[in-house]
Design a protein around this motif. Structure first.
Motif, PDB file in Angstrom:
ATOM      1  N   LYS A   1      68.805 -12.218 -64.789  1.00 33.90           N
ATOM      2  CA  LYS A   1      69.105 -10.944 -65.002  1.00 33.90           C
ATOM      3  C   LYS A   1      68.068 -10.053 -64.412  1.00 33.90           C
ATOM      4  CE  LYS A   1      71.064 -11.855 -69.388  1.00 33.90           C
ATOM      5  NZ  LYS A   1      70.979 -11.662 -71.173  1.00 33.90           N
ATOM      6  N   CYS A   2      68.065  -9.584 -63.135  1.00 31.68           N
ATOM      7  CA  CYS A   2      67.072  -8.872 -62.376  1.00 31.68           C
ATOM      8  C   CYS A   2      67.730  -7.784 -61.615  1.00 31.68           C
ATOM      9  CB  CYS A   2      66.431  -9.759 -61.712  1.00 31.68           C
ATOM     10  SG  CYS A   2      67.665 -10.697 -60.526  1.00 31.68           S
ATOM     11  N   PRO A   3      66.979  -6.886 -61.195  1.00 32.11           N
ATOM     12  CA  PRO A   3      67.812  -5.503 -60.748  1.00 32.11           C
ATOM     13  C   PRO A   3      67.897  -5.596 -59.059  1.00 32.11           C
ATOM     14  CG  PRO A   3      65.139  -5.357 -61.075  1.00 32.11           C
ATOM     15  CD  PRO A   3      65.502  -6.497 -61.619  1.00 32.11           C
ATOM     16  N   PHE A   4      67.285  -6.984 -58.425  1.00 30.96           N
ATOM     17  CA  PHE A   4      67.504  -7.004 -57.094  1.00 30.96           C
ATOM     18  C   PHE A   4      68.133  -8.195 -56.848  1.00 30.96           C
ATOM     19  CE2 PHE A   4      63.917  -3.878 -57.852  1.00 30.96           C
ATOM     20  CZ  PHE A   4      64.481  -2.744 -57.415  1.00 30.96           C
ATOM     21  N   VAL A   5      68.752  -8.302 -55.622  1.00 25.67           N
ATOM     22  CA  VAL A   5      69.368  -9.692 -55.264  1.00 25.67           C
ATOM     23  C   VAL A   5      69.145  -9.678 -53.811  1.00 25.67           C
ATOM     24  CG1 VAL A   5      71.223 -11.050 -55.047  1.00 25.67           C
ATOM     25  CG2 VAL A   5      70.875  -9.833 -57.216  1.00 25.67           C
TER      26      VAL A   5
ATOM     27  N   ARG B   1      61.835  -9.571 -61.014  1.00 20.44           N
ATOM     28  CA  ARG B   1      62.754  -8.484 -60.534  1.00 20.44           C
ATOM     29  C   ARG B   1      63.689  -8.893 -59.474  1.00 20.44           C
ATOM     30  NH1 ARG B   1      58.778  -3.340 -59.474  1.00 20.44           N
ATOM     31  NH2 ARG B   1      57.615  -4.106 -57.633  1.00 20.44           N
ATOM     32  N   PHE B   2      63.592 -10.069 -58.718  1.00 17.59           N
ATOM     33  CA  PHE B   2      64.372 -10.545 -57.568  1.00 17.59           C
ATOM     34  C   PHE B   2      65.183 -11.727 -58.042  1.00 17.59           C
ATOM     35  CE2 PHE B   2      61.425  -7.536 -55.329  1.00 17.59           C
ATOM     36  CZ  PHE B   2      62.319  -6.628 -54.453  1.00 17.59           C
TER      37      PHE B   2
ATOM     38  N   SER C   1      61.366  -5.246 -64.838  1.00 16.84           N
ATOM     39  CA  SER C   1      62.463  -6.093 -64.283  1.00 16.84           C
ATOM     40  C   SER C   1      63.706  -5.559 -64.847  1.00 16.84           C
ATOM     41  CB  SER C   1      61.960  -7.381 -64.387  1.00 16.84           C
ATOM     42  OG  SER C   1      61.942  -7.660 -65.854  1.00 16.84           O
ATOM     43  N   THR C   2      63.854  -4.383 -65.339  1.00 21.35           N
ATOM     44  CA  THR C   2      65.188  -4.255 -65.967  1.00 21.35           C
ATOM     45  C   THR C   2      66.244  -3.228 -64.905  1.00 21.35           C
ATOM     46  OG1 THR C   2      64.136  -2.138 -67.005  1.00 21.35           O
ATOM     47  CG2 THR C   2      64.278  -4.025 -68.245  1.00 21.35           C
ATOM     48  N   GLU C   3      65.966  -1.952 -64.680  1.00 17.31           N
ATOM     49  CA  GLU C   3      66.740  -1.102 -63.873  1.00 17.31           C
ATOM     50  C   GLU C   3      66.162  -1.132 -62.450  1.00 17.31           C
ATOM     51  OE1 GLU C   3      69.662   0.489 -64.854  1.00 17.31           O
ATOM     52  OE2 GLU C   3      69.208  -0.533 -66.645  1.00 17.31           O
TER      53      GLU C   3
END
Length: 602
Positions: free
Chosen positions: A516-520, A437-438, A355-357
């Motif tokens: 804090k996640c890579p996808f919105v 990650r979302f 869940s970083t990049e």
């Protein structure tokens, strides 16, 4: 085809025995408070046995002592002892109920509710689309605390009556065995009638639950603030009252339908057991024994009659009453059992997602149809979203945009095709790690009865600076007396703040900046915002989400101009894709929609 779990939950036929269902429920409660279950099970013995023994042996002793002319002090002493035992029993019961029962009842209710709520969170959203499941879900969730007490009360009464029956029957057996034969014979004959009553009562409650849910809708319309303006500004009351009256009349009609049947069967049962058995046959036999055969003394007569009534009461409960009440309760427990064993259709994968990049998202030949619908909602969707791209999904209502977002979040799973992130099928990773990650802001967003900061963080631990910064980026500028510690809504705090629709939406949007996640994913993020706030939000989002992949759904095409790529959807398919300039040059659906909206501003 329905899954087995769905079929089981909807079935009205019991899969397990009455004993099995009651034992299952006791085990649930025992996990929460073992001592409470143990004491409740045996408290019935403590409350029943002393008084029933006194009504037989105590009264016999006093009457025989008087008849035989015994010493007055002996009789008075016996009466005082009997009174003391009964008084101590009542005091003990009052202390138990006040200082132990009341507290532990709330603890058990809390524990069971937590268990049910946890299960509710595990279940798929698809479950809520099933009306039969939802009816039973409401039945399980509502009144669970009262149902716990009812089951414990039944078990307590059962154990108490069993012990009392054995004890008093042993005494009466020594005095006159024929009394037992009369009582047992009458009760056994009418036992099957009780099962019919239990079945009817369980059917009535299940049917009532479905009808009450319809009637309860109108209660929500009148007490929820969401409807307040529409109700007051329009002449909708006659329509609502008419529909409410119809729904309420259905509930009343259902009660009348079942109560006619239940009362008829119950009258037949009570006439047989009480009138024929215990008001005719038993008194006749006892009178004959006293007056004709002289086999009973005055004390024996009273003891035998009291004991017979005690045995009759126990037998009636353990056969007629137990069959009726336990069969009804067991059917309701079955709903709990099926609900708690129901497995979600969306299964956890074995791997843990990073869940970083941001990584590349690929949708390959994705198809999806909502259960119960014939037409597919999404058909052969193919998309590739590169890391840190800003992607817009546009199209008319019902085009499948929100459904596509739901599939990305695994709120539903694809019927066919696959969704890959970083080359890994999302079904291969755990749901928790995938959704971490979302960050998603839905068009039907909700705010909770918690502080502003907790509403932004959606966690118990709030990073105050991060939350304040997220609110600032979302365009939230309202002055708050207690800052992010200001409570929202008034369910738990009478001083809770009520925000406007736009302010609530900014709080919801701040969640995307906080997490804090890579996808919105933003589903209609500016629906309740004014043009200036919308412009500021888009600018803030593009700057703040520079290092994230952003997917936003919007009907305001002014928000899509700066997107890296725009996908135009229609009837579940992608019909156009490209940048704003490319699609305007194409002169297709997107250009038509954009120009149509632009005309409104000229």
């Amino acid at each position: 085809m329905q899954s087995k779990s769905t079929h089981d939950f909807r079935s009205d036929k019991m899969q397990y025995s009455i004993f099995s269902n009651v034992l299952y429920f006791l085990k649930l409660i025992f996990k929460i408070s073992p001592l409470f279950v143990i004491l409740e099970c045996f408290w019935g013995v403590i409350m029943r046995l002393p008084t029933r023994i006194i009504s037989v042996l105590g009264v016999k002793f006093v009457i025989d002592a008087i008849a035989e002319g015994d010493d007055t002090k002996k009789i008075i002493t016996a009466v005082i002892v009997i009174g003391a035992i009964m008084l101590l029993t009542e005091i003990g019961n009052a202390l138990y109920r006040e200082f132990f029962f009341a507290i532990n009842r709330e603890k058990v209710s809390k524990g069971l509710s937590q268990m049910l709520y946890k299960k509710a969170k595990e279940l798929d959203i698809e479950s809520y689309d099933d009306p039969d499941f939802y009816n039973n879900f409401i039945l399980v969730i509502e009144g669970s605390g009262e149902r716990v007490m009812f089951v414990l009360g039944l078990v307590q009464n059962y154990i108490g009556e069993v012990v009392s029956l054995i004890t008093i029957a042993s005494i009466i057996l020594a005095i006159d065995p024929i009394c037992l034969l009369i009582i047992v014979g009458v009760v056994v004959i009418f036992t099957p009638v009780s099962k019919k009553i239990g079945n009817l009562q369980a059917e009535r409650q299940i049917e009532n639950n479905k009808l009450h849910r319809r009637a309860d809708y109108f209660a929500r319309v009148f007490y929820l603030q969401d409807y307040a303006k529409e109700v007051r500004m329009n002449d909708v009351q006659p329509l609502l009252f008419s529909r409410y009256n119809d729904a309420a009349d259905d509930v009343i009609g259902n009660q009348v339908k079942y109560m006619k049947k239940i009362n008829f069967v119950y009258f037949f049962q009570e006439t047989g057991v009480q009138i024929i058995g215990f008001m005719l046959l038993l008194p006749l036999y006892l009178g004959y024994s006293v007056l004709k055969t002289h086999t009973l003394s005055a004390g024996d007569f009273v003891a035998t009659f009291n004991g017979a009534l005690s045995i009759a009461s126990s037998f009636s409960f353990l056969t007629v009453g137990v069959v009726r009440m336990f069969s009804e309760t067991a059917k309701l427990i079955e709903k709990y059992r099926d609900y708690l064993k129901r497995e979600p259709n969306i299964k956890d994968g074995e791997k843990e997602a990073s869940s970083t990049e941001p990584e590349t998202i690929e949708l390959k030949n994705v198809n999806f149809t909502y259960k119960g619908n014939e037409a597919p909602t999404l058909k052969n969707i193919n998309m590739t979203l590169k890391p840190r791209e800003k992607i817009a999904l546009v199209g008319y209502n019902g085009a499948g945009k929100t459904t596509l977002a739901s599939l990305l979040l695994r709120l539903y799973d694809v019927d066919s095709g696959e969704i890959l992130i970083g080359g890994e099928d999302v079904r291969n990773v755990s749901l928790k790690s995938h959704r971490e990650r979302f960050s998603a802001v839905f068009q039907d967003f909700q705010v909770f009865a918690a502080t502003v900061g907790e509403n932004v963080a959606l966690e118990t631990e709030v990073d105050a600076k991060r939350a304040e910064n997220a609110l600032k980026k979302s365009g939230f500028s309202k002055e708050l007396k207690d800052g992010i510690d200001t409570p929202l809504l008034r369910e738990f705090d009478d001083d809770g703040v009520l925000f406007s629709g736009g302010e609530n939406q900014k709080v919801a949007i701040a969640r995307a900046f906080y997490k804090k996640c890579p996808f919105v994913i933003l589903d209609e993020p500016s629906a309740n915002l004014d043009p200036v706030a919308e412009y500021n939000l888009n600018r803030s989002m593009m700057l703040a989400a520079d290092d994230r992949t952003v997917i936003f759904i919007s009907h305001r095409l002014s928000t899509t101009v700066n997107a890296d790529r725009i996908y135009v959807m229609e009837k579940g398919q992608i019909i156009e894709q490209g940048t704003h300039k490319e699609l305007m040059k194409l002169g297709g659906t997107y250009a038509y929609m954009f120009n149509l909206q632009a005309e409104k501003y000229k």
